[in-house]
Design an enzyme around this catalytic site. Structure first.
Site, PDB file in Angstrom:
ATOM      1  N   LYS A  69       0.842  -1.196   0.000  1.00  0.00           N
ATOM      2  CA  LYS A  69       0.000   0.000   0.000  1.00  0.00           C
ATOM      3  C   LYS A  69       0.876   1.245   0.000  1.00  0.00           C
ATOM      4  O   LYS A  69       1.791   1.385   0.802  1.00  0.00           O
ATOM      5  CB  LYS A  69      -0.901   0.036   1.233  1.00  0.00           C
ATOM      6  N   ASP A 127      -3.705   3.998  -1.822  1.00  0.00           N
ATOM      7  CA  ASP A 127      -4.694   4.422  -0.826  1.00  0.00           C
ATOM      8  C   ASP A 127      -4.696   5.944  -0.760  1.00  0.00           C
ATOM      9  O   ASP A 127      -4.213   6.542   0.194  1.00  0.00           O
ATOM     10  CB  ASP A 127      -4.345   3.816   0.533  1.00  0.00           C
ATOM     11  N   TRP A 128      -5.296   6.549  -1.790  1.00  0.00           N
ATOM     12  CA  TRP A 128      -5.230   8.001  -1.920  1.00  0.00           C
ATOM     13  C   TRP A 128      -6.566   8.677  -1.633  1.00  0.00           C
ATOM     14  O   TRP A 128      -6.650   9.900  -1.646  1.00  0.00           O
ATOM     15  CB  TRP A 128      -4.701   8.377  -3.305  1.00  0.00           C
ATOM     16  N   LYS A 129      -7.609   7.911  -1.434  1.00  0.00           N
ATOM     17  CA  LYS A 129      -8.894   8.446  -0.980  1.00  0.00           C
ATOM     18  C   LYS A 129      -9.329   9.671  -1.795  1.00  0.00           C
ATOM     19  O   LYS A 129      -9.617  10.739  -1.260  1.00  0.00           O
ATOM     20  CB  LYS A 129      -8.839   8.790   0.515  1.00  0.00           C
ATOM     21  N   HIS A 180     -11.294  12.446  -3.664  1.00  0.00           N
ATOM     22  CA  HIS A 180     -12.572  13.093  -3.366  1.00  0.00           C
ATOM     23  C   HIS A 180     -12.565  14.461  -4.043  1.00  0.00           C
ATOM     24  O   HIS A 180     -11.900  15.393  -3.584  1.00  0.00           O
ATOM     25  CB  HIS A 180     -12.768  13.243  -1.855  1.00  0.00           C
ATOM     26  N   ASP A 181     -13.314  14.567  -5.150  1.00  0.00           N
ATOM     27  CA  ASP A 181     -13.363  15.814  -5.901  1.00  0.00           C
ATOM     28  C   ASP A 181     -14.595  15.747  -6.793  1.00  0.00           C
ATOM     29  O   ASP A 181     -15.398  14.819  -6.692  1.00  0.00           O
ATOM     30  CB  ASP A 181     -12.075  15.971  -6.722  1.00  0.00           C
ATOM     31  N   ILE A 182     -14.726  16.725  -7.682  1.00  0.00           N
ATOM     32  CA  ILE A 182     -15.852  16.674  -8.610  1.00  0.00           C
ATOM     33  C   ILE A 182     -15.691  15.462  -9.522  1.00  0.00           C
ATOM     34  O   ILE A 182     -14.576  14.959  -9.728  1.00  0.00           O
ATOM     35  CB  ILE A 182     -15.977  17.973  -9.423  1.00  0.00           C
ATOM     36  N   ALA A 216     -15.706  14.816 -12.747  1.00  0.00           N
ATOM     37  CA  ALA A 216     -14.811  14.829 -13.904  1.00  0.00           C
ATOM     38  C   ALA A 216     -13.359  14.678 -13.485  1.00  0.00           C
ATOM     39  O   ALA A 216     -12.582  13.972 -14.131  1.00  0.00           O
ATOM     40  CB  ALA A 216     -14.994  16.127 -14.687  1.00  0.00           C
ATOM     41  N   THR A 233     -10.801   3.513  10.272  1.00  0.00           N
ATOM     42  CA  THR A 233     -10.694   2.610  11.420  1.00  0.00           C
ATOM     43  C   THR A 233     -10.232   3.316  12.682  1.00  0.00           C
ATOM     44  O   THR A 233     -10.338   2.762  13.775  1.00  0.00           O
ATOM     45  CB  THR A 233      -9.722   1.457  11.111  1.00  0.00           C
ATOM     46  N   GLY A 282       0.381  -2.526   8.778  1.00  0.00           N
ATOM     47  CA  GLY A 282       1.458  -1.557   8.711  1.00  0.00           C
ATOM     48  C   GLY A 282       2.493  -1.758   9.789  1.00  0.00           C
ATOM     49  O   GLY A 282       3.401  -2.577   9.667  1.00  0.00           O
ATOM     50  N   ARG A 283       2.335  -1.026  10.907  1.00  0.00           N
ATOM     51  CA  ARG A 283       3.369  -1.005  11.936  1.00  0.00           C
ATOM     52  C   ARG A 283       3.724  -2.360  12.534  1.00  0.00           C
ATOM     53  O   ARG A 283       4.902  -2.581  12.855  1.00  0.00           O
ATOM     54  CB  ARG A 283       2.962  -0.004  13.028  1.00  0.00           C
TER      55      ARG A 283
END
Length: 237
Positions: A38, A65-67, A69-71, A73, A120, A214-215
């Site tokens: 990731k 894992d960039w999440k 979130h925008d319009i 287009a 989480t 991860g950790r």
């Protein structure tokens, strides 16, 4: 170093480190114990895509894992660009228009789009403070149904909601629906900042398809041995 053994494809190691140099060093130390990595926002802010291309060239799988979130287009064009890079998983915020746009952008490329339901690290109090009348579990259910309606490939949810997500997806005729679960903590590991966590074995039994660790791996004295221990714990699940 390319893998020379077959790692468990359900195990994703989170390269949540400040620089790509540190990420590459971790991958070299982990060697053949993990084949799926990731790349999150911390590396996105530097040259995370260069790292993603390197990992793909070495035969590994990549979870961005960039999440997004925008319009619509903008999300559609971003997803199309990332699909062209050959990446495997991409997260977007689980908002109906955002998920539908990412689905259009990914097309038939093989890039699988995941909607992020509820982080989480968030507790019920955190969700309420964000002006939600729903509990975390109820909010996850709503967003899973919206993800199914948008036609995306799966969601990111805590392992504590995995069983219910699997029930909803199966009832909707989507048994292949991906459930990617962060907040994975092997027995005895520190909880760190995770509020809704579970062991690797329990998450898979409850319906998760992929585990993001991860950790417990990257902060271990021997990351390869830590990854192998997680893989061994889930081998019979």
């Amino acid at each position: 170093m390319a893998p020379n053994r077959e790692p468990d494809p359900r195990l994703i190691c989170a390269l949540d480190v400040p620089t790509t140099e540190e990420a590459r060093a971790l991958v070299d130390r982990i060697q053949d114990a993990v084949g799926f990595y990731k790349i999150g926002l911390q590396l996105f802010a530097t040259d995370g895509m260069a790292l993603a291309r390197e990992l793909k060239a070495e035969g590994r799988r990549v979870f961005l894992d960039w999440k997004l979130h925008d319009i619509g287009a903008t999300v559609e064009k971003a997803a199309a660009s990332l699909a062209g890079a050959g990446c495997d998983l991409l997260t977007v915020h689980a908002r109906p228009q955002v998920m539908a746009a990412a689905r259009r952008g990914a097309g038939d490329s093989g890039l699988k789009v995941l909607g992020v339901t509820v982080l989480t690290s968030l507790s019920a109090e955190d969700v309420a403070a964000d002006d939600h009348s729903l509990s975390p579990a109820e909010l996850v259910e709503l967003r899973v149904r919206q993800a199914l309606d948008a036609g995306i490939d799966g969601v990111v949810s805590s392992p504590q909601e995995a069983r219910r997500v699997r029930e909803i997806a199966t009832a909707a005729g989507r048994p292949e629906f991906l459930i990617v679960t962060p907040g994975i903590r092997p027995v005895g590991a520190s909880m760190d900042d995770q509020s809704r966590a579970a062991t690797p074995e329990q998450a898979l039994r409850d319906g998760a398809t992929h585990l993001v660790v991860g950790r417990p791996i990257t902060a271990a004295a021997d990351p390869r041995e830590a990854a192998l221990a997680v893989a061994e714990s889930i081998a019979l699940v």
